[in-house]
Motif scaffolding. Structure first.
Motif, PDB file in Angstrom:
ATOM      1  N   GLY A  20      23.685  54.101 -36.063  1.00 22.17           N
ATOM      2  CA  GLY A  20      23.266  55.153 -35.146  1.00 22.17           C
ATOM      3  C   GLY A  20      24.210  56.346 -35.184  1.00 22.17           C
ATOM      4  O   GLY A  20      23.772  57.504 -35.171  1.00 22.17           O
ATOM      5  N   TYR A  75      15.884  62.108 -28.700  1.00 17.56           N
ATOM      6  CA  TYR A  75      16.050  60.717 -29.146  1.00 17.56           C
ATOM      7  C   TYR A  75      14.966  59.886 -28.484  1.00 17.56           C
ATOM      8  O   TYR A  75      14.882  59.817 -27.250  1.00 17.56           O
ATOM      9  N   ARG A 120      22.229  50.934 -30.916  1.00 10.53           N
ATOM     10  CA  ARG A 120      21.716  51.967 -31.825  1.00 10.53           C
ATOM     11  C   ARG A 120      21.669  53.313 -31.105  1.00 10.53           C
ATOM     12  O   ARG A 120      22.098  54.351 -31.639  1.00 10.53           O
ATOM     13  N   LYS A 121      21.156  53.307 -29.889  1.00 12.44           N
ATOM     14  CA  LYS A 121      21.079  54.522 -29.074  1.00 12.44           C
ATOM     15  C   LYS A 121      22.470  55.080 -28.779  1.00 12.44           C
ATOM     16  O   LYS A 121      22.712  56.288 -28.897  1.00 12.44           O
ATOM     17  N   VAL A 171      23.972  56.940 -31.782  1.00 11.96           N
ATOM     18  CA  VAL A 171      23.379  58.266 -31.983  1.00 11.96           C
ATOM     19  C   VAL A 171      23.932  59.255 -30.966  1.00 11.96           C
ATOM     20  O   VAL A 171      24.391  60.363 -31.325  1.00 11.96           O
TER      21      VAL A 171
END
Length: 330
Positions: A165, A182, A196-197, A200
């Motif tokens: 991410g 997102y 993962r979030k 990012v």
């Protein structure tokens, strides 16, 4: 006698032996050579095949592995399932795959059901891990291996979602995008919904991207299409980062049908590395995880656990950023 009605009791009577002798024959126990030949002749003549599940209930090892999967239509899950199944088959094991369709109650019930079927171990392709999962795992007398989610106190094989991410967010920032959406999933999914979030968003923050919006969907193409349709009615980000390729492809469809161009009007990034992502034009920028390797590692680790061999508590699977053609440098 009709083949479909032939039972182990029938074979025992025909061979003039006890049913326990027939059971030992099928389970690899000691049987006199003369008796073994007699049984083999009857079995070959009638093409008898024992019920694998019933037979396993009497055997010390069933050579069956249970696999609990959240779905069967996911490209990444199917890649992994095929790799697990192939590895275990080549190692003399049969797999029993249970599809939960993302139903947590069904998932827990299937774990107990497989245990009652006397499988030698269970591989769980998890999306959510709860205290109930930990309680069930603690009472099982067979190994349980989780894949794609970190099982605290248990054995796990996971993807490096945070750093994947982060690399995606960093790449988006390096292409000078300052208005980013997102599109992620529920935080019940620790790997995709949280790690993962977080990767990012941390990268976008570290590179001082000014406008970042977060919207939530699920793994469904249809639902993701509806959500991005509503969002794009009043907004136009320069870059959309999606938690999966499936979500990204839903965005791809919506963007194109609005008469907008990728990447000229909106850039797009996903996670998954699906084959179709490279076939669309322009090809999708995505993270490719080695699902086949994860499946092979899962099969190997499960066999090691069955044989009580030492294994690492957590094994990490790497990834590759495939830049494709769907991100424009501003």
């Amino acid at each position: 006698m009709e083949n479909k009605k032939l039972t182990m009791s029938d074979i025992a009577k025909m061979a003039g032996v006890g049913k326990s002798t027939v059971s030992r024959y099928f389970n690899g126990g000691y049987v006199k050579d003369e008796t073994r030949e007699k049984l083999k002749k009857i079995i070959d003549e009638y093409h008898y095949e024992p019920n694998a599940v019933a037979q396993s209930l009497k055997a010390k090892h069933s050579h069956m592995i249970g696999i609990v999967a959240p779905c069967l239509d996911s490209i990444t899950s199917s890649r992994m399932l095929m790799a697990i199944d192939e590895y275990l088959k080549n190692s003399g094991y049969t797999t029993i795959i249970m599809n939960t369709n993302h139903n947590e109650i069904r998932e827990l019930a299937f774990i107990e059901h497989l245990w009652r079927m006397n499988v030698d171990g269970i591989i769980l392709l998890a999306t959510t891990l709860t205290m109930t999962h930990q309680q069930i795992a603690a009472k099982l007398d067979i190994p349980i291996l989780t894949v794609a989610q970190l099982f605290k106190g248990g054995i796990s094989i996971i993807y490096d979602d945070y750093h994947a991410g982060y690399d995606v967010g960093e790449y988006g920032a390096s292409m000078n995008h300052q208005n980013v959406l997102y599109l992620g999933v529920n935080q019940k999914d620790e790997a995709v919904g949280v790690q993962r979030k977080k990767g990012v968003l941390d990268a976008l923050k570290d590179h001082q991207v000014k406008h970042v919006t977060v919207k939530e969907t699920n793994f469904s193409f249809t639902d993701s299409r509806r959500i991005i349709h509503e969002y794009l009615t009043n907004h136009q980000p320069s870059l959309i980062i999606c938690a999966t390729d499936n979500i990204a492809l839903a965005c791809y469809k919506e963007i194109m049908e609005r008469g907008l161009k990728i990447p000229d009007d909106i850039s797009l990034i996903g996670f998954g590395g699906y084959e179709v992502s490279s076939l669309v034009t322009p090809s999708l920028c995505t993270i490719r995880y080695d699902n086949e390797l994860a499946g092979q590692m899962a099969g190997k680790t499960m066999i090691q656990l069955i044989h009580k061999e030492p294994v690492a508590q957590t094994q990490l699977i790497g990834y590759q950023l495939i830049k494709g053609e769907s991100v424009k440098k501003l």
